[in-house]
Motif scaffolding. Structure first.
Motif, PDB file in Angstrom:
ATOM      1  N   ARG A  46       0.824  -1.210   0.000  1.00 16.25           N
ATOM      2  CA  ARG A  46       0.000   0.000   0.000  1.00 16.25           C
ATOM      3  C   ARG A  46       0.859   1.262   0.000  1.00 16.25           C
ATOM      4  O   ARG A  46       0.533   2.240  -0.689  1.00 16.25           O
ATOM      5  CB  ARG A  46      -0.942  -0.002   1.219  1.00 16.25           C
ATOM      6  CG  ARG A  46      -1.873   1.198   1.274  1.00 16.25           C
ATOM      7  CD  ARG A  46      -2.708   1.327   0.025  1.00 16.25           C
ATOM      8  NE  ARG A  46      -3.574   2.508   0.058  1.00 16.25           N
ATOM      9  CZ  ARG A  46      -3.957   3.186  -1.006  1.00 16.25           C
ATOM     10  NH1 ARG A  46      -3.560   2.800  -2.215  1.00 16.25           N
ATOM     11  NH2 ARG A  46      -4.747   4.231  -0.893  1.00 16.25           N
ATOM     12  N   GLN A 106       1.975   1.849  -3.482  1.00 20.14           N
ATOM     13  CA  GLN A 106       0.907   2.413  -4.300  1.00 20.14           C
ATOM     14  C   GLN A 106       0.778   3.921  -4.082  1.00 20.14           C
ATOM     15  O   GLN A 106       0.595   4.685  -5.029  1.00 20.14           O
ATOM     16  CB  GLN A 106      -0.430   1.729  -3.979  1.00 20.14           C
ATOM     17  CG  GLN A 106      -0.554   0.302  -4.461  1.00 20.14           C
ATOM     18  CD  GLN A 106      -1.863  -0.327  -4.009  1.00 20.14           C
ATOM     19  OE1 GLN A 106      -2.614   0.259  -3.217  1.00 20.14           O
ATOM     20  NE2 GLN A 106      -2.145  -1.532  -4.482  1.00 20.14           N
ATOM     21  N   HIS A 157       1.286   6.905  -6.752  1.00 18.84           N
ATOM     22  CA  HIS A 157       0.226   7.884  -7.008  1.00 18.84           C
ATOM     23  C   HIS A 157       0.805   9.295  -7.034  1.00 18.84           C
ATOM     24  O   HIS A 157       0.503  10.096  -7.936  1.00 18.84           O
ATOM     25  CB  HIS A 157      -0.858   7.777  -5.939  1.00 18.84           C
ATOM     26  CG  HIS A 157      -1.742   8.984  -5.833  1.00 18.84           C
ATOM     27  ND1 HIS A 157      -2.751   9.260  -6.732  1.00 18.84           N
ATOM     28  CD2 HIS A 157      -1.737  10.024  -4.945  1.00 18.84           C
ATOM     29  CE1 HIS A 157      -3.336  10.399  -6.410  1.00 18.84           C
ATOM     30  NE2 HIS A 157      -2.752  10.887  -5.330  1.00 18.84           N
TER      31      HIS A 157
END
Length: 349
Positions: free
Chosen positions: A266, A269, A273
């Motif tokens: 996570r 990610q 982003h």
């Protein structure tokens, strides 16, 4: 990533409040609603303490609905708000700190947070609604807003009154400090970015990681510049993400949405982003040189058409854009004209 808070996830999909859940012996999650908020609720975590009493991590939004829900949640686990001995606050936002003063008044509990957030909450500007409005309007004007447009988005001083009365801490927690919750080893992990003093908590006996708003399973937390924040909040956030991502934890307990497993995935990610966002912003600067953050925000991709953004949503978008610009500048990719309202151009490389 693996969803471990399945009841929370199912409730999210059904657009209802999730249940109170027992997560481990003597540890529970209590959802506290956020009135009229898209995040719907904050999760307060309750720990039964050796020798009696309870500890809380975050308290919820200051409202009658939220207060009723927190009290009902504590009753459901066999306790009461009067049993609370200590309150750990992940960060200064109203949905986390809002009810702390009511909890303290009802129970005599101490309240603890990081010094950087405590300094903001206790500052003369923050304690004065009119001064808060003036400071935020001036900051938005410095990002390129017209004064009347900035004032309309910020709103009247009366809206700031609840924030000016939030609890001041009795105790301060620095990175690495262990909270005084007998029976648990909750070590503070300073993760600046979302706020200057954001804290996560690593529970060393169980390995659980309480991530606050630093790492959420579905959304990227807002990382913005503010008139009273740090110069490069996004840079500090990405550094914090990288450090947190190295931790091997069995489960992440976030403040919103649902519990999950897969912290490293996570955090990767979230970093990706922001790199995509930085690339999009750099392209916008190259296409429209000498633009202000206010102008550049309107050139980026958002969840809805830019024309529909106003008030607090537009403020978040513009200040998030400014945070990305500052990191691009730190990397030597853009330069500012300086002056009262900086304008940005791509650096010559």
């Amino acid at each position: 990533m693996e969803i471990t808070g399945t009841a929370q996830h199912e409730a999210w999909q059904a657009r209802v409040l999730p249940p109170v859940e027992q997560l481990r012996p003597d540890l529970w999650s209590i959802p506290v609603p956020i009135p009229h908020g898209p995040l719907r609720y904050v999760t307060s975590y309750a720990f039964a303490l050796d020798g009696g009493g309870l500890g809380l991590v975050d308290t919820g939004w200051e409202s009658e609905e939220s207060w009723t829900a927190l009290r009902a949640g504590l009753t459901a686990i066999g306790g009461a708000v009067e049993d609370v001995r200590g309150v750990l606050i992940t960060h200064l936002h109203f949905d986390h700190l809002g009810l702390a003063e009511r909890v303290r008044q009802a129970s005599g509990a101490w309240v603890a947070m990081h010094p950087a957030d405590a300094a903001i909450v206790g500052s003369p500007v923050h304690r004065d609604p009119a001064a808060s409005v003036r400071a935020e309007v001036a900051f938005l004007v410095s990002l390129g807003a017209e004064p009347d447009e900035a004032a309309a988005d910020v709103g009247p001083a009366a809206q700031f009154a609840p924030y000016s009365h939030m609890a001041l801490p009795d105790r301060l927690l620095e990175d690495g400090d262990v909270a005084d919750l007998p029976g648990w080893t909750l070590r503070a992990v300073h993760t600046p970015g979302h706020t200057p003093g954001h804290l996560c908590f690593a529970e060393e006996r169980t390995g659980l990681f309480l991530s606050g708003d630093h790492v959420l399973p579905r959304i990227s937390p807002n990382i913005s510049t503010t008139h009273d924040g740090t110069p490069d909040p996004l840079g500090r956030y990405l550094d914090s993400l990288a450090a947190v991502g190295e931790r091997d934890v069995p489960e992440v307990l976030p403040a919103h949405e649902w519990r999950f497993r897969g912290l490293a995935a996570r955090t990767a990610q979230l970093r990706e982003h922001h790199e995509r966002r930085l690339a999009e912003l750099l392209a916008a600067v190259r296409a429209q040189p000498h633009s202000t953050p206010w102008q550049l925000a309107g050139l980026l991709t958002w969840s809805r058409p830019w024309e529909q953004y106003e008030r607090r949503m537009r403020i978040f978008a513009v200040t998030e854009t400014d945070a990305h610009l500052r990191l691009l500048a730190a990397r030597g990719l853009v330069i500012s004209s300086g002056g009262a309202v900086p304008r940005w151009t791509a650096a010559v490389r």
